[in-house]
Design a protein around this motif. Sequence first.
Motif, mmCIF file in Angstrom:
data_model
loop_
_atom_site.group_PDB
_atom_site.id
_atom_site.type_symbol
_atom_site.label_atom_id
_atom_site.label_comp_id
_atom_site.label_asym_id
_atom_site.label_seq_id
_atom_site.Cartn_x
_atom_site.Cartn_y
_atom_site.Cartn_z
ATOM 1 N N ARG A 481 0.852 -1.186 0.000
ATOM 2 C CA ARG A 481 0.000 0.000 0.000
ATOM 3 C C ARG A 481 0.884 1.230 0.000
ATOM 4 O O ARG A 481 2.004 1.205 0.499
ATOM 5 C CB ARG A 481 -0.909 0.016 1.220
ATOM 6 C CG ARG A 481 -0.154 0.039 2.537
ATOM 7 C CD ARG A 481 -1.047 0.380 3.694
ATOM 8 N NE ARG A 481 -1.527 1.736 3.587
ATOM 9 C CZ ARG A 481 -2.167 2.366 4.570
ATOM 10 N NH1 ARG A 481 -2.420 1.733 5.696
ATOM 11 N NH2 ARG A 481 -2.581 3.598 4.423
ATOM 12 N N TRP A 482 0.310 2.309 -0.511
ATOM 13 C CA TRP A 482 1.035 3.579 -0.511
ATOM 14 C C TRP A 482 0.955 4.194 0.867
ATOM 15 O O TRP A 482 -0.110 4.145 1.509
ATOM 16 C CB TRP A 482 0.414 4.503 -1.545
ATOM 17 C CG TRP A 482 1.220 5.717 -1.832
ATOM 18 C CD1 TRP A 482 2.410 5.777 -2.487
ATOM 19 C CD2 TRP A 482 0.876 7.057 -1.490
ATOM 20 N NE1 TRP A 482 2.832 7.067 -2.576
ATOM 21 C CE2 TRP A 482 1.919 7.880 -1.972
ATOM 22 C CE3 TRP A 482 -0.192 7.648 -0.820
ATOM 23 C CZ2 TRP A 482 1.908 9.254 -1.820
ATOM 24 C CZ3 TRP A 482 -0.215 9.021 -0.663
ATOM 25 C CH2 TRP A 482 0.839 9.816 -1.157
ATOM 26 N N ARG A 483 2.063 4.758 1.330
ATOM 27 C CA ARG A 483 2.056 5.337 2.674
ATOM 28 C C ARG A 483 2.463 6.801 2.665
ATOM 29 O O ARG A 483 2.881 7.332 3.687
ATOM 30 C CB ARG A 483 2.978 4.549 3.593
ATOM 31 C CG ARG A 483 2.430 3.169 3.936
ATOM 32 C CD ARG A 483 3.314 2.481 4.957
ATOM 33 N NE ARG A 483 2.895 1.114 5.200
ATOM 34 C CZ ARG A 483 1.954 0.757 6.066
ATOM 35 N NH1 ARG A 483 1.323 1.672 6.780
ATOM 36 N NH2 ARG A 483 1.654 -0.510 6.237
ATOM 37 N N TYR B 121 -3.313 -1.983 -6.507
ATOM 38 C CA TYR B 121 -2.472 -1.452 -5.421
ATOM 39 C C TYR B 121 -3.141 -0.222 -4.802
ATOM 40 O O TYR B 121 -3.182 -0.058 -3.586
ATOM 41 C CB TYR B 121 -1.100 -1.109 -5.994
ATOM 42 C CG TYR B 121 -0.112 -0.501 -5.033
ATOM 43 C CD1 TYR B 121 0.679 -1.290 -4.214
ATOM 44 C CD2 TYR B 121 0.053 0.884 -4.968
ATOM 45 C CE1 TYR B 121 1.608 -0.733 -3.344
ATOM 46 C CE2 TYR B 121 0.975 1.458 -4.107
ATOM 47 C CZ TYR B 121 1.741 0.644 -3.297
ATOM 48 O OH TYR B 121 2.663 1.211 -2.444
ATOM 49 N N GLU B 122 -3.680 0.614 -5.652
ATOM 50 C CA GLU B 122 -4.381 1.801 -5.152
ATOM 51 C C GLU B 122 -5.643 1.405 -4.377
ATOM 52 O O GLU B 122 -5.969 1.994 -3.352
ATOM 53 C CB GLU B 122 -4.732 2.737 -6.319
ATOM 54 C CG GLU B 122 -3.486 3.331 -6.973
ATOM 55 C CD GLU B 122 -3.795 4.198 -8.202
ATOM 56 O OE1 GLU B 122 -2.857 4.766 -8.758
ATOM 57 O OE2 GLU B 122 -4.975 4.281 -8.602
ATOM 58 N N GLN B 124 -6.046 -1.424 -2.726
ATOM 59 C CA GLN B 124 -5.588 -1.950 -1.438
ATOM 60 C C GLN B 124 -5.309 -0.804 -0.469
ATOM 61 O O GLN B 124 -5.670 -0.860 0.710
ATOM 62 C CB GLN B 124 -4.315 -2.797 -1.629
ATOM 63 C CG GLN B 124 -4.576 -4.113 -2.353
ATOM 64 C CD GLN B 124 -3.323 -4.887 -2.744
ATOM 65 O OE1 GLN B 124 -3.422 -5.932 -3.370
ATOM 66 N NE2 GLN B 124 -2.146 -4.392 -2.400
ATOM 67 N N THR B 125 -4.684 0.248 -0.989
ATOM 68 C CA THR B 125 -4.369 1.398 -0.134
ATOM 69 C C THR B 125 -5.642 2.070 0.359
ATOM 70 O O THR B 125 -5.785 2.378 1.553
ATOM 71 C CB THR B 125 -3.520 2.416 -0.923
ATOM 72 O OG1 THR B 125 -2.359 1.760 -1.437
ATOM 73 C CG2 THR B 125 -3.098 3.581 -0.047
ATOM 74 N N CYS B 128 -7.382 0.067 3.020
ATOM 75 C CA CYS B 128 -6.703 0.216 4.309
ATOM 76 C C CYS B 128 -7.113 1.530 4.968
ATOM 77 O O CYS B 128 -7.388 1.574 6.173
ATOM 78 C CB CYS B 128 -5.187 0.187 4.124
ATOM 79 S SG CYS B 128 -4.545 -1.428 3.669
ATOM 80 N N GLU B 129 -7.158 2.587 4.185
ATOM 81 C CA GLU B 129 -7.578 3.877 4.721
ATOM 82 C C GLU B 129 -9.013 3.812 5.245
ATOM 83 O O GLU B 129 -9.322 4.309 6.317
ATOM 84 C CB GLU B 129 -7.487 4.955 3.630
ATOM 85 C CG GLU B 129 -6.073 5.429 3.365
ATOM 86 C CD GLU B 129 -5.476 6.148 4.575
ATOM 87 O OE1 GLU B 129 -6.244 6.780 5.327
ATOM 88 O OE2 GLU B 129 -4.254 6.045 4.770
ATOM 89 N N VAL B 135 -3.160 -3.677 5.836
ATOM 90 C CA VAL B 135 -2.985 -4.369 4.565
ATOM 91 C C VAL B 135 -4.323 -4.964 4.130
ATOM 92 O O VAL B 135 -5.092 -5.450 4.962
ATOM 93 C CB VAL B 135 -1.874 -5.447 4.687
ATOM 94 C CG1 VAL B 135 -2.122 -6.384 5.847
ATOM 95 C CG2 VAL B 135 -1.719 -6.243 3.410
ATOM 96 N N ALA B 288 -9.166 -7.088 5.086
ATOM 97 C CA ALA B 288 -8.018 -6.290 5.511
ATOM 98 C C ALA B 288 -7.572 -6.772 6.882
ATOM 99 O O ALA B 288 -8.381 -7.273 7.666
ATOM 100 C CB ALA B 288 -8.394 -4.809 5.573
#
Lengths: 492, 456
Positions: A481-483, B121-122, B124-125, B128-129, B135, B288
């Motif tokens: 993930r982007w951090r 990937y975006e 997944q990010t 998570c947010e 993850v 997640a």
Amino acid sequence: MTQRDFPLIFELSRPGRVAVAAPEADVPDVPLEQIVEPSLVRRDPADLPEVSEPDLVRHYTRLSQRNYAIDVGFYPLGSCTMKYNPKVNEDAARLPGFARLHPNVPDDLAQGALQLLWELEQMLCEISGMDRVTFQPAAGAHGELTALMMIRAYHEDRGDRRTRVIVPDSAHGTNPASAAMCGYTVVTVPSDRRGNIDVDALRQVADASVAALMLTNPNTLGLFEERIVEVAEIVHGCGALLYLDGANFNAVLGVTRPGDQGFDVMHMNVHKTFSTPHGGGGPGAGPVAVKAFLAPYLPVPTVERDGDRFRLDYARPKAIGRVRAFHGNFGVLVRAYAYLRAYGPLLRQVSEAAVVNANYLLTRLREYFDVPYDRPCMHEFVLSGRRQKAQHGVRTLDIAKRLLDYGYHAPTIYFPLIVDEAIMIEPAETESRQTLDAFADALIQVAEECARDPETVRTAPHRTVVARLDEVAAARHPNLRWRGPVRAASTR
Amino acid sequence: MNAAWHSHRYLPMTAQERDEMLRAIGVASVDELLADIPAGVRLSRPLHLPPPMADVDLLAHLRGLAERNGHADRLVCFLGGGAYDHWIPSVVWHLAGRAEFYTAYTPYQAEIMQGELQATYEYQTMLCELTGMDVANASMYDGASATGEAAVMARDLTRRNEIVVSTAVHPHYREVLRTYTRHLGMHVREVPYEDGVTSVARAREALGARTAALVIQFPNVFGCIEDGPALARVAHDAGALLITAVAEPLSLGLLAPPGHWGADIVAGEGQPLGNFLNFGGPYLGMLATRDAFVRRMPGRLVGATVDRHGRRGFVLTLQTREQHIRREKATSNICTNEALNALAAAIYMAAVGKSGLRQIAEVNARRAHYARSRLCAIPGVRAGFDAPVFNEFVLRLPVPPAEVNARLLDRGILGGLPLGLWYPELADAWLVCVTEARTRAQIDALVDAVAEVVTR
């Protein structure tokens, strides 16, 4: 990020930008704390991107342009059945009566949807030679799990506790994984020299502890199990059931029916065989078809017809339960239905064309690669790159990557596991002879490059938006993930 | 010899090409290629299927079937219960529907699939947010099966084999949980709800040294907001994990997300994030967890890496957990997932953005609150439970809920869910859902209609 990197949407984000006009509440303005207790309210908002609509549209459009797809070109991807997806199916699935139908409506408000499912069940039974179908599984592997649970329920219902499931060494990895998830021990049986399941080895392990044999037919070598009738006799002879992994169903539509071959239960990858777009990895749907004696164990609900009325039946005391909420991936099933109605009995031509295409391509490639099992193939075949590896130090992976430079998706590689340096090719029926010839020319050219200029092949691809990617580093230091720029920089 | 060949719009092969290709192969007929199929198991007749249809007839037929359904374009939908009628911004399916995404396969060849991989990937990010976790995977089948997989994951992580699940978890999720764990030597116990929420005291009693996880839903099946922090403490005090199922992820725009108050695994349903109702599917299973648990996580993961020139790129990673390598030792058998639905969810989340998500969530809560207070003002109608809610709430009706629904249907309203279907003790209970897609005028019309039906 370097200048050459394609930006992440988070890197395009600027505080205050919005891409949609969210609605206003337009109800009497009650303080939020009277609606939700302050301790329950989120303090730091989810750090989602802040972009305008033009930013958003360009970002995803450009991302899409960095993607290969069946509408872009040929996918010779063995065991995956990547065929063209008819556009009318999409119009059908987007009809508001389907796309905007709530799953909790009473049956009276879903008569059209239930009729579609009921008719689809009739068609799938006819094609498979089975008696009943569940639509609940969301994918092929989900169907495998569902089928094994039914098999287990069947045996246990008879007071018969069986602990093992037989899987050939050429099987898809989902087969043993599904068996394990159903609590079975997996017994692997080898393939014989002609690429069939080794019948003698099967005979040795087939005993009263075996619940089922999971077989793919045509198998993952693209070969029809010549001794399928004998295999069915052995399996049934020890009281076990015969399960078909329907991944290769595209080869035999209207030609031979699994139910007639002795299979008791099978799943169908309707998203492959019946042409739903794969969406970059899904959704699919994995209906399971069974012979009548297994019908009591189908998950709830089933679709039943009473005269002119259709209903969902939950009153099934022996059902294995649910494997998913609601009624399955209905939207995918609409596409399968539309596809089958577009073909009708002409469906047989799908398999004939798929088989002709595969054998034609095999014929064109035969002298350039090793052919480990040289028999007429069904809808796919397996080559080996061991000659290129031994003579030129070029691996199958390199050959696959070099094909990308020629504008093709690569074949399936290193599967099935029993073939050294495997290259598995499935052209599907929706490709023209001209496409097959052009692909064969490209692959032959790569084979020649292996001798002439192996370094170019070993370092391929060269014309893609990124060069070969470091998968080892990705696994060793997972960055999932982007951090944000600060933390990203500190972890570099 | 070769049978007649009928031109079909999906088949490029002509009869002449077929015969030429057969000659090139060195056989006289297709049947020769099928020689390995034993004669006794060949189908010697045409398939009994309805005759082929042209597109114009096909679409007319399907439109006819579709219009026999009571869908949310024709009826004003107040039905929830695990699937939600939200507004979907136009950009979502214009972009997710682009053929390059839509007709792509699983990104096994990363160099020509950077679009799919980066978008995942975006996703997944963003997930998570949204959930407050470290993850997220690239998607599961749906919320219910993701919850089942989470339970198996908890068993592997704790080496304990019992799952305690609240009865305030959607019944389909509980059924799937039982199906998924039944043959793995696992036991499922239920802890009852009290006044619409999971009883913290009863949960504490139910958890023991063998408990791998406590499973709750947030907001729960009644729309009520659980005391997540207290339930997390109860689970952790027993050495168990807390699995939180989220069937309505838009709620996390307003509510403190499970990752902030102690959930170890968040399983959920992503349908409300830009996906159509679709009569129940395809939907989007979300999963997640914490960084420490990633190697026990089922499903695909996309990771960032570099190419041989140092450029950023994305690949499928940690595949040694997956079935094609680990076979019967894999963390799960999932292969095909719901990638396209995850893409739609990512585009949705990017479209509404940081402030939009909060605003839409607030509008859901405010309109639901408004509807609930107005409906409860009708004589004979009362709130089912006192706990705070997000966009769904339970009412007790003086008239059987199915009867109310039948009367609302005459006015073009799709009423709430009669909860007696799932909870026999709640025969007079009606689960109503109000999203941002319901206008004040529609809510007022619902209130008027209910008032007329129940006071008649």
